[in-house]
Design a protein around this motif. Structure first.
Motif, PDB file in Angstrom:
ATOM      1  N   ARG A 144      24.145 -17.984  -3.943  1.00 47.11           N
ATOM      2  CA  ARG A 144      23.245 -17.189  -4.781  1.00 47.11           C
ATOM      3  C   ARG A 144      22.596 -18.069  -5.843  1.00 47.11           C
ATOM      4  N   ARG A 145      23.361 -18.960  -6.447  1.00 45.10           N
ATOM      5  CA  ARG A 145      22.802 -19.826  -7.487  1.00 45.10           C
ATOM      6  C   ARG A 145      21.724 -20.742  -6.917  1.00 45.10           C
ATOM      7  N   GLN A 146      21.959 -21.286  -5.730  1.00 44.15           N
ATOM      8  CA  GLN A 146      20.948 -22.126  -5.090  1.00 44.15           C
ATOM      9  C   GLN A 146      19.703 -21.312  -4.747  1.00 44.15           C
ATOM     10  N   ALA A 147      19.898 -20.093  -4.242  1.00 43.22           N
ATOM     11  CA  ALA A 147      18.770 -19.230  -3.900  1.00 43.22           C
ATOM     12  C   ALA A 147      17.933 -18.913  -5.134  1.00 43.22           C
ATOM     13  N   ARG A 148      18.586 -18.683  -6.249  1.00 46.13           N
ATOM     14  CA  ARG A 148      17.852 -18.389  -7.475  1.00 46.13           C
ATOM     15  C   ARG A 148      17.052 -19.598  -7.947  1.00 46.13           C
ATOM     16  N   GLN A 149      17.574 -20.804  -7.715  1.00 42.18           N
ATOM     17  CA  GLN A 149      16.808 -22.002  -8.060  1.00 42.18           C
ATOM     18  C   GLN A 149      15.556 -22.108  -7.192  1.00 42.18           C
ATOM     19  N   LEU A 150      15.694 -21.864  -5.895  1.00 44.03           N
ATOM     20  CA  LEU A 150      14.535 -21.896  -4.996  1.00 44.03           C
ATOM     21  C   LEU A 150      13.504 -20.852  -5.394  1.00 44.03           C
ATOM     22  N   ALA A 151      13.970 -19.649  -5.720  1.00 47.97           N
ATOM     23  CA  ALA A 151      13.055 -18.583  -6.126  1.00 47.97           C
ATOM     24  C   ALA A 151      12.352 -18.932  -7.434  1.00 47.97           C
ATOM     25  N   ALA A 152      13.062 -19.581  -8.352  1.00 51.84           N
ATOM     26  CA  ALA A 152      12.454 -19.980  -9.623  1.00 51.84           C
ATOM     27  C   ALA A 152      11.381 -21.032  -9.403  1.00 51.84           C
ATOM     28  N   TRP A 153      11.636 -21.981  -8.500  1.00 52.11           N
ATOM     29  CA  TRP A 153      10.607 -22.974  -8.178  1.00 52.11           C
ATOM     30  C   TRP A 153       9.373 -22.301  -7.586  1.00 52.11           C
ATOM     31  N   ALA A 154       9.608 -21.370  -6.661  1.00 51.18           N
ATOM     32  CA  ALA A 154       8.478 -20.669  -6.041  1.00 51.18           C
ATOM     33  C   ALA A 154       7.664 -19.909  -7.086  1.00 51.18           C
ATOM     34  N   GLN A 210       9.204 -15.071  -2.445  1.00 56.60           N
ATOM     35  CA  GLN A 210       8.386 -14.333  -3.401  1.00 56.60           C
ATOM     36  C   GLN A 210       8.916 -12.911  -3.533  1.00 56.60           C
ATOM     37  N   PRO A 211       9.319 -12.520  -4.732  1.00 59.01           N
ATOM     38  CA  PRO A 211       9.852 -11.157  -4.896  1.00 59.01           C
ATOM     39  C   PRO A 211       8.857 -10.112  -4.424  1.00 59.01           C
ATOM     40  N   GLY A 212       9.364  -9.042  -3.804  1.00 55.48           N
ATOM     41  CA  GLY A 212       8.496  -7.990  -3.302  1.00 55.48           C
ATOM     42  C   GLY A 212       7.976  -7.110  -4.417  1.00 55.48           C
ATOM     43  N   TYR A 213       6.859  -6.465  -4.131  1.00 53.83           N
ATOM     44  CA  TYR A 213       6.273  -5.516  -5.073  1.00 53.83           C
ATOM     45  C   TYR A 213       6.274  -4.144  -4.415  1.00 53.83           C
ATOM     46  N   SER A 214       6.726  -3.152  -5.161  1.00 51.45           N
ATOM     47  CA  SER A 214       6.835  -1.806  -4.592  1.00 51.45           C
ATOM     48  C   SER A 214       6.280  -0.784  -5.573  1.00 51.45           C
ATOM     49  N   ASP A 215       5.471   0.143  -5.044  1.00 50.69           N
ATOM     50  CA  ASP A 215       4.935   1.228  -5.867  1.00 50.69           C
ATOM     51  C   ASP A 215       5.830   2.465  -5.830  1.00 50.69           C
ATOM     52  N   LYS A 274      13.344   0.487  -0.943  1.00 52.88           N
ATOM     53  CA  LYS A 274      14.435  -0.462  -1.017  1.00 52.88           C
ATOM     54  C   LYS A 274      13.896  -1.888  -0.908  1.00 52.88           C
ATOM     55  N   PRO A 275      14.426  -2.813  -1.701  1.00 53.10           N
ATOM     56  CA  PRO A 275      13.974  -4.209  -1.601  1.00 53.10           C
ATOM     57  C   PRO A 275      14.402  -4.819  -0.275  1.00 53.10           C
ATOM     58  N   ASP A 276      13.621  -5.775   0.207  1.00 53.38           N
ATOM     59  CA  ASP A 276      13.944  -6.485   1.441  1.00 53.38           C
ATOM     60  C   ASP A 276      14.964  -7.569   1.111  1.00 53.38           C
ATOM     61  N   VAL A 277      16.220  -7.285   1.397  1.00 56.72           N
ATOM     62  CA  VAL A 277      17.267  -8.267   1.141  1.00 56.72           C
ATOM     63  C   VAL A 277      17.695  -8.976   2.420  1.00 56.72           C
ATOM     64  N   LEU A 278      16.994  -8.720   3.516  1.00 61.82           N
ATOM     65  CA  LEU A 278      17.329  -9.361   4.786  1.00 61.82           C
ATOM     66  C   LEU A 278      16.538 -10.641   4.978  1.00 61.82           C
ATOM     67  N   THR A 279      15.220 -10.610   4.725  1.00 60.60           N
ATOM     68  CA  THR A 279      14.379 -11.790   4.962  1.00 60.60           C
ATOM     69  C   THR A 279      13.734 -12.312   3.683  1.00 60.60           C
ATOM     70  N   ASN A 280      13.996 -11.684   2.557  1.00 63.60           N
ATOM     71  CA  ASN A 280      13.450 -12.140   1.280  1.00 63.60           C
ATOM     72  C   ASN A 280      14.603 -12.667   0.424  1.00 63.60           C
ATOM     73  N   MET A 281      14.679 -13.994   0.307  1.00 61.25           N
ATOM     74  CA  MET A 281      15.802 -14.606  -0.400  1.00 61.25           C
ATOM     75  C   MET A 281      15.759 -14.315  -1.889  1.00 61.25           C
ATOM     76  N   ALA A 282      14.562 -14.191  -2.459  1.00 57.96           N
ATOM     77  CA  ALA A 282      14.443 -13.887  -3.883  1.00 57.96           C
ATOM     78  C   ALA A 282      15.001 -12.502  -4.193  1.00 57.96           C
ATOM     79  N   GLU A 283      14.680 -11.518  -3.356  1.00 55.33           N
ATOM     80  CA  GLU A 283      15.204 -10.163  -3.562  1.00 55.33           C
ATOM     81  C   GLU A 283      16.704 -10.127  -3.331  1.00 55.33           C
ATOM     82  N   TRP A 284      17.152 -10.811  -2.298  1.00 61.36           N
ATOM     83  CA  TRP A 284      18.583 -10.865  -1.979  1.00 61.36           C
ATOM     84  C   TRP A 284      19.375 -11.423  -3.148  1.00 61.36           C
ATOM     85  N   ALA A 285      18.863 -12.499  -3.775  1.00 63.47           N
ATOM     86  CA  ALA A 285      19.596 -13.166  -4.845  1.00 63.47           C
ATOM     87  C   ALA A 285      19.719 -12.299  -6.088  1.00 63.47           C
ATOM     88  N   LYS A 286      18.845 -11.282  -6.222  1.00 54.59           N
ATOM     89  CA  LYS A 286      18.911 -10.393  -7.382  1.00 54.59           C
ATOM     90  C   LYS A 286      19.928  -9.272  -7.200  1.00 54.59           C
TER      91      LYS A 286
END
Length: 214
Positions: free
Chosen positions: A14-24, A71-76, A81-93
């Motif tokens: 999770r910590r590594q994923a959050r670093q990747l998401a922060a870079w993105a 890239q974190p998803g945007y939902s109206d 539900k957030p995509d935690v299967l193929t979106n690493m940024a959402e998963w890490a949250k």
């Protein structure tokens, strides 16, 4: 034939994923190619132009250019539900601190969408150069080490890559102990020193033998 190593999980914490998401996030989401992990041959890559991370995904049965979203998803919708299967940024949250993402899980990868990914594969080639002084952004280097190494690691290996006109312009490898994950980081430009040694500002003077020394 895939080796046992190839078949074992290739985990991103999770910590590594959050670093990747922060870079993105830091690159700006208007550049989608810099907001994903992309499979290219036997490797998967992430790059934001200043650093690159490479994972050996040998044995992963998905097409080239398959990708994982950073890239974190945007939902109206409030109930979406957030995509935690193929979106690493959402998963890490959403996961706990000990959770891991397996890069060899085919369900984690999105199908190719035709987006051209930056060519960074050729940079992961060892350069034959002598030692030279280099300068790194400490925050970027710490992030690359985090993304590449197990969190309980106490050492890391670095080596210059090919490319560039001199040793100080080569990107530098950071390699994990098992060689399944590698990173690249570009040195910072050094401030100019003296006219004879412009890249040595702030460094001790080189040793000079005195007359009579043996």
């Amino acid at each position: 034939m895939s080796s046992i190593l190839d078949r074992s999980p290739l985990l991103v914490s999770r910590r590594q994923a959050r670093q990747l998401a922060a870079w993105a996030k830091g690159t700006g989401y208007d550049r989608p190619a810099l907001c994903r992990i992309s499979k290219q041959g036997k490797y998967a890559y992430y790059s934001n132009r200043f650093i690159a991370i490479r994972w050996d995904v040998s044995g992963l049965d998905v097409p080239d250019d398959s990708w994982i979203d950073l890239q974190p998803g945007y939902s109206d919708g409030k109930n979406a539900k957030p995509d935690v299967l193929t979106n690493m940024a959402e998963w890490a949250k959403t996961v706990g601190p000990t959770s891991s993402w397996d890069l060899l899980d085919t369900e984690r990868w999105r199908k190719p969408d035709g987006l051209d990914y930056p060519d960074v594969a050729h940079l992961f080639t060892r350069a034959w150069t002598g030692y030279a002084q280099v300068s790194f952004n400490a925050e970027l280097l710490g992030g690359v080490i985090l993304a590449v190494m197990p969190e309980d690691s106490i050492r890391f290996m670095m080596a210059p890559s090919v490319g560039g006109d001199g040793a100080t312009t080569h990107a530098w490898w950071v390699m994990s102990d098992d060689e399944r994950v590698a990173g690249l980081i570009v040195p910072m430009r050094l401030a100019l020193g003296g006219p004879e040694h412009p890249d040595e500002v702030g460094l001790p003077k080189p040793y000079e033998a005195k007359e009579g020394d043996k």
